[in-house]
Design a protein around this motif. Structure first.
Motif, mmCIF file in Angstrom:
data_model
loop_
_atom_site.group_PDB
_atom_site.id
_atom_site.type_symbol
_atom_site.label_atom_id
_atom_site.label_comp_id
_atom_site.label_asym_id
_atom_site.label_seq_id
_atom_site.Cartn_x
_atom_site.Cartn_y
_atom_site.Cartn_z
ATOM 1 N N LYS A 16 0.874 -1.177 0.000
ATOM 2 C CA LYS A 16 0.000 0.000 0.000
ATOM 3 C C LYS A 16 0.904 1.217 0.000
ATOM 4 O O LYS A 16 1.751 1.357 0.885
ATOM 5 N N LYS A 70 0.119 -7.645 -4.858
ATOM 6 C CA LYS A 70 -0.974 -6.689 -5.073
ATOM 7 C C LYS A 70 -0.551 -5.323 -4.557
ATOM 8 O O LYS A 70 0.095 -5.219 -3.509
ATOM 9 N N GLN A 120 -1.998 -1.324 -3.739
ATOM 10 C CA GLN A 120 -2.969 -0.233 -3.694
ATOM 11 C C GLN A 120 -2.166 1.050 -3.728
ATOM 12 O O GLN A 120 -1.376 1.312 -2.825
ATOM 13 N N ARG A 125 -4.577 -1.542 -7.811
ATOM 14 C CA ARG A 125 -5.732 -0.639 -7.702
ATOM 15 C C ARG A 125 -5.186 0.761 -7.500
ATOM 16 O O ARG A 125 -4.217 0.961 -6.768
ATOM 17 N N TRP A 179 -5.728 5.051 -6.971
ATOM 18 C CA TRP A 179 -6.522 6.212 -6.578
ATOM 19 C C TRP A 179 -5.734 7.465 -6.919
ATOM 20 O O TRP A 179 -4.546 7.553 -6.579
ATOM 21 N N LYS A 181 -6.978 7.204 1.038
ATOM 22 C CA LYS A 181 -7.842 6.611 0.015
ATOM 23 C C LYS A 181 -9.238 7.213 0.038
ATOM 24 O O LYS A 181 -9.866 7.368 -0.993
ATOM 25 N N GLU A 202 -10.989 6.688 -7.410
ATOM 26 C CA GLU A 202 -10.378 5.459 -7.913
ATOM 27 C C GLU A 202 -10.455 5.445 -9.438
ATOM 28 O O GLU A 202 -11.462 5.800 -10.031
#
Lengths: 274, 306
Positions: free
Chosen positions: A153, A177, A179, A209, A211, A265, A272
């Motif tokens: 993250k 993964k 973010q 993902r 943002w 976030k 997003e």
């Protein structure tokens, strides 16, 4: 989000003043946070006269912060929440005093004002800076710490080819993964970089993902992995300070660093990109 | 030998440190008491500090903008300067950053206390204690919080408010200690719309929900983007919570130990909403998660076998 201190200034600060200006009130609230106690229990920790202690307990009862049953004193719901938030503020106080240089030398202009309540997360961290002999020290350590991550993250306020290559390396090697919270100008820089094809592909696969805020509002480089965490700041002149605060595997404030990331976030100005 | 003594010494420090966290906090209280008083014990100093927080200023300008008399300003600012809260460069006074952060902490704490006092009748009849949830020590700056109370004109007000928020667009998170009265409707809506829904429930409830999802699986109508069913971390407080991108609804358990179904706290503000997302995150156990994909693939597996 609080942008201006005028939004939170009041005409009076009577409640804070009342609770925080008495050592005895603070100590009793702290004790009852530990467990319910009788006067005798309290006296084991506080060497004051009974009348003093009883008067303070009575004051706290009048505020409905403390209640009593069978000569046992306990916090009410509001007393419990008040005590925990007071202890958080005192903890921040300690950490801001301990790291005053960090706070005085770095820029927090673009930070929402309420993030001041997160100051305590710097506790238990280790500050690593580059040295004249070892210019790459912090970057090498950063790469080392994120190397095994499967979940990342990141709040990314800079586009640095070197840092970004470390991140992409982890994503590809570990099928990790990510973010990512960043701003439009950084996102554009990624688009124009040699990483873009890989980035696009990983995003399509669901590994990334993203943002993005339209404005350049992030003054913190925050990285959270499954285990380690890192933060760097900007100097007052808005150049990036390579010195990095690292946290080891187990530390108290880990949940709170997660929360700090989440608050980025969920800022209203951040959308997003799907 | 010295090494052993050293080891024992280190160990004894660690043990003492652990047991004496009260003592450690007492030390903090004692260490900073005087400094905190310097901040909070004078309205004039607070006004000077908030003014300097906004922009550096001279004595003259401060006098003009605050209306406080000149001698009082100069004596208070001397006190602030000698305690490293402000610094002087040429004729201008600047708030030091570390002092600014301390000040903000105090102002936000005042708002927290005002919120608690405003809602003390409700809060003190309900349970909130849980030492495992860290975000409880970081209440957000809350304005415009409402307490919605069902009444004889609308006995379902609280339940309806919860349900309406469950059907919001975007990411919705819910802590559900019990099923909604219109559970079937809500589930159907979630499955047939582009929803992004995560719910934390007790084990028996999550099994029931999973079985109902299975019964409702239908490729033609399945549009749901994400449906995760999580179990709570051990021993959580009992709350009902629904948070969507612009609204948070929260109900609490009464002191007697039953969930209050007729009363909820509601806010549309950004900070309580962000706080509630974090509360949800701390409350749920990510290891005990069932996703929609899990349910789909399990029921695919079953029908393949037939």
């Amino acid at each position: 989000m609080v942008r201006n201190i005028n939004e939170i200034t009041l005409d009076y600060y009577d409640e804070v003043r009342y609770l925080l200006s008495s050592e005895l009130r603070l100590k009793i609230l702290r004790l009852l946070l530990e467990s319910d106690m009788t006067l005798d229990d309290i006296k084991k920790y506080i060497s004051k006269q009974d009348t003093n202690i009883l008067r303070t307990l009575k004051e706290l009862q009048d505020l409905n912060l403390v209640e009593t049953r069978d000569k046992t004193y306990m916090l009410t719901s509001t007393g419990y929440l008040a005590s925990r938030n007071i202890m958080n503020v005192l903890d921040n106080w300690r950490i801001v005093t301990k790291y005053y240089r960090c706070f005085n030398y770095h820029s927090f202009k673009k930070f929402p004002i309420e993030y001041a309540r997160y100051a305590f997360v710097l506790d238990e961290s280790e500050r690593i800076t580059a040295t004249e002999e070892d210019y790459d020290k912090t970057r090498r350590l950063y790469r080392e710490k994120i190397k095994d991550a499967t979940n990342l993250k990141i709040v990314l306020p800079i586009y640095s080819k070197q840092y970004f290559s470390y991140i992409m390396e982890v994503l590809k090697n570990n099928d990790a993964k990510l973010q990512l919270v960043t701003s439009r100008n950084i996102y554009d820089a990624i688009k124009n970089s040699t990483f873009w094809d890989d980035f696009k592909e990983l995003k399509k696969k669901g590994n990334i993902r993203l943002w993005v805020s339209e404005k350049d509002i992030h003054e913190i480089y925050l990285t959270l992995t499954d285990t380690y965490s890192a933060i760097s700041f900007f100097y007052q002149d808005e150049t990036f300070d390579d010195a990095t605060f690292f946290w080891e595997k187990e530390f108290k404030a880990k949940t709170m660093l997660e929360h700090l990331f989440q608050t980025y976030k969920h800022r209203k100005s951040i959308k997003e990109i799907i | 030998m010295y090494y052993n003594i050293f080891q024992r010494y280190i160990k004894s420090i660690q043990v003492v440190f652990e047991i004496n966290s009260i003592e450690e906090d007492f030390n903090i209280i004692e260490e900073f008491e005087e400094e905190i008083k310097l901040y909070v014990n004078s309205d004039i100093r607070l006004e000077i500090m908030t003014s300097l927080f906004n922009s550096p200023s001279t004595l003259k300008l401060l006098h003009k903008s605050t209306g406080i008399n000149y001698t009082s300003i100069s004596s208070n600012i001397a006190k602030l300067e000698s305690n490293n809260i402000v610094k002087k460069e040429k004729d201008y006074y600047y708030m030091r950053r570390q002092a600014a952060i301390k000040l903000v902490n105090l102002l936000l704490l005042e708002h927290n206390l005002l919120f608690l006092y405003d809602f003390e009748n409700f809060l003190n009849n309900h349970q909130v204690k849980n030492d495992n949830i860290e975000i409880l020590s970081l209440l957000p700056y809350m304005k415009n919080v409402d307490l919605l109370q069902a009444n004889n004109i609308n006995p379902d007000l609280a339940v309806e408010t919860i349900q309406e928020n469950m059907l919001s667009k975007g990411s919705v998170k819910a802590i559900a200690p019990m099923l909604q009265p219109n559970f079937e409707e809500v589930l159907e809506y979630i499955l047939t719309h582009k929803s992004d829904f995560e719910v934390i429930t007790a084990k028996n409830l999550s099994e029931y929900i999973i079985s109902r999802v299975k019964d409702n699986l239908n490729d033609e109508t399945l549009k749901c983007k994400r449906l995760n069913i999580l179990q709570a971390n051990s021993d959580p407080i009992k709350v009902s919570l629904v948070v969507s991108h612009n609204k948070v609804v929260m109900g609490l358990e009464r002191r007697e130990g039953n969930l209050n179904k007729s009363c909820v706290l509601v806010s549309h503000e950004e900070l309580p909403v962000a706080w509630a997302y974090n509360f949800f995150k701390e409350y749920g156990c990510e290891e005990k998660i069932t996703t929609l994909e899990d349910i789909v693939s399990e029921s695919d597996g079953l029908s393949d076998g037939e």
